[in-house]
Design a protein around this motif. Structure first.
Motif, PDB file in Angstrom:
ATOM      1  N   LYS A 138       0.836  -1.202   0.000  1.00 15.22           N
ATOM      2  CA  LYS A 138       0.000   0.000   0.000  1.00 15.22           C
ATOM      3  C   LYS A 138       0.867   1.247   0.000  1.00 15.22           C
ATOM      4  N   THR A 140       0.453   5.696  -0.324  1.00 17.52           N
ATOM      5  CA  THR A 140      -0.392   6.887  -0.407  1.00 17.52           C
ATOM      6  C   THR A 140       0.493   8.101  -0.646  1.00 17.52           C
ATOM      7  N   SER A 159      -2.489  -1.490  -3.498  1.00 18.97           N
ATOM      8  CA  SER A 159      -3.319  -0.301  -3.343  1.00 18.97           C
ATOM      9  C   SER A 159      -2.440   0.937  -3.501  1.00 18.97           C
TER      10      SER A 159
END
Length: 420
Positions: A138, A140, A159
């Motif tokens: 993941k 971000t 993700s």
């Protein structure tokens, strides 16, 4: 020979002392080689397991010290190596099957004292942090300064969110992330979506809301995403129409298209049999397709759309015309489910076939049909409805079509039969 995998070291003596260790595996590097400074002739082979907590590694002598190798599930990347001294099991999982098979074969040969001098073995040196870290799944990125310009995206990402970075087009490196399942590119400046989606085969959530998109490309609906995409969020863009090819996203469950400039929905939206949530608030929808009534939704949001009811319950807007030869052929293709692709037909013919309309009798029709508008209570379509309230009901106009004179006659005799 090095192998990156998940490893669990199990002490076989613990049960005899009524002790039990919680089963837990961790990311590790398994190496087969000789200690540094050992000569090639008399140097003993060791199996070394390095983890993030112990990067120097635990070493096990191989020759005459391997009791058994359990490799029944080697094709799944799993195996167990039983050590005599100390009495431990090296349980391997999440390994590359081919690499695992190779290292097990070498361990087996070395345990029997066979010569491996011609085989390229590893130097038993401590592993680096990168080699034993758990793969990053993941990421971000919320500012431009955090965007990786000189480094690559981890290939293990499942993700990825890139927001508020003023991105005008999708980075091609993102399209090479074959394990990606969730892609969030909201709050950027995207003006278009790519024609090709590279190695993205299993994406099931795509968020491109709050951008500057003016259309949804057909390539998106016909790419590998057509069998994997479950959630599509294109809200707060400048999209004026949704292509008929949208209905090729066979697994779509959630569609969000709020705050666009939509004037209509695809006539074949009823083909999306898995669709459960549709949100198209704050658009310019004046009428809905009859195909929407074929769905069984959990949530439908039509708030702030100029849906105008007719004075009568149903109105015939156009009359039947004589079907052309092209339409007769197209009706037969759709009726008998004859498969077709862009390689079989011209793109214009494929688009014509994809524009098929459903008559209330279940048959298909195209240009030669009677168009009518009926009133439908949305509570028949969805368990939860958000729309303008019309005298305590959720009544909206829907557009539908009649394929033949027989259907037209039945409709004129009882126009509400189909909608009951």
């Amino acid at each position: 020979m090095r192998l990156t995998c998940d490893v669990e070291l199990v002490n076989r003596l613990l049960p005899s002392f009524n002790l039990k260790k919680a089963s837990r595996s961790c990311r590790a590097q398994v190496s087969l080689g000789k200690k540094p400074a050992s000569s090639s002739k008399d140097g003993a082979l060791f199996l070394m397991v390095c983890t993030a907590k112990d990067r120097n590694g635990v070493k096990f002598l191989v020759k005459g010290n391997i009791e058994q190798i359990f490799g029944k599930f080697v094709s799944d990347g799993k195996a167990t190596i039983r050590i005599r001294d100390p009495q431990q099991d090296v349980c391997i999982s999440k390994a590359d099957p081919l690499q695992l098979k190779n290292i097990l074969n070498l361990i087996h040969q070395a345990s029997q004292g066979k010569d491996l001098d011609r085989t390229a073995l590893s130097a038993l040196t401590p592993a680096s942090a990168r080699q034993v870290e758990k793969p990053k799944t993941k990421m971000t990125i919320l500012t431009r300064k955090d965007y990786p310009l000189t480094t690559t995206f981890p290939s293990s990402l499942e993700s990825l969110q890139v927001s508020q970075c003023s991105m005008k087009r999708i980075d091609q490196r993102i399209l090479q992330l074959s394990k990606l399942k969730i892609l969030n590119l909201s709050h950027n400046s995207l003006q278009s979506l790519p024609e090709s989606y590279g190695r993205i085969y299993s994406l099931y959530e795509l968020y491109v809301n709050n951008n500057q998109l003016t259309k949804l490309p057909i390539s998106l609906c016909r790419s590998s995403l057509s069998t994997s995409l479950v959630v599509l969020d294109i809200s707060e863009n400048q999209i004026t129409t949704l292509p008929l090819e949208l209905c090729e996203l066979k697994q779509l469950v959630t569609l969000k298209a709020d705050k666009n400039d939509l004037k209509s929905l695809p006539a074949t939206i009823g083909k999306l049999i898995h669709l459960k949530s549709v949100s198209v608030a704050h658009n310019k929808l004046a009428i809905l397709p009859a195909g929407l009534t074929r769905l069984q939704l959990d949530h439908l949001d039509l708030y702030c759309n100029p849906l105008e009811l007719q004075q009568t319950e149903s109105v015939i807007m156009s009359q039947l015309t004589f079907p052309t030869l092209v339409e007769c052929c197209a009706r037969s293709i759709k009726k008998y489910r004859v498969p077709y692709t862009d390689e079989d037909l011209f793109p214009q013919l494929c688009q014509y076939l994809d524009s098929a309309r459903h008559c209330w009798c279940g048959n298909y029709c195209f240009q030669c049909c009677a168009r009518y508008i009926a009133t439908v209570d949305l509570r028949r379509v969805s368990a939860t409805v958000t729309a303008w309230d019309n005298v305590g009901t959720k009544l909206v106009p829907v557009e539908a079509f009649l394929c033949s004179q027989n259907c037209l006659t039945k409709f004129q005799n009882n126009s509400v039969a189909y909608w009951k």
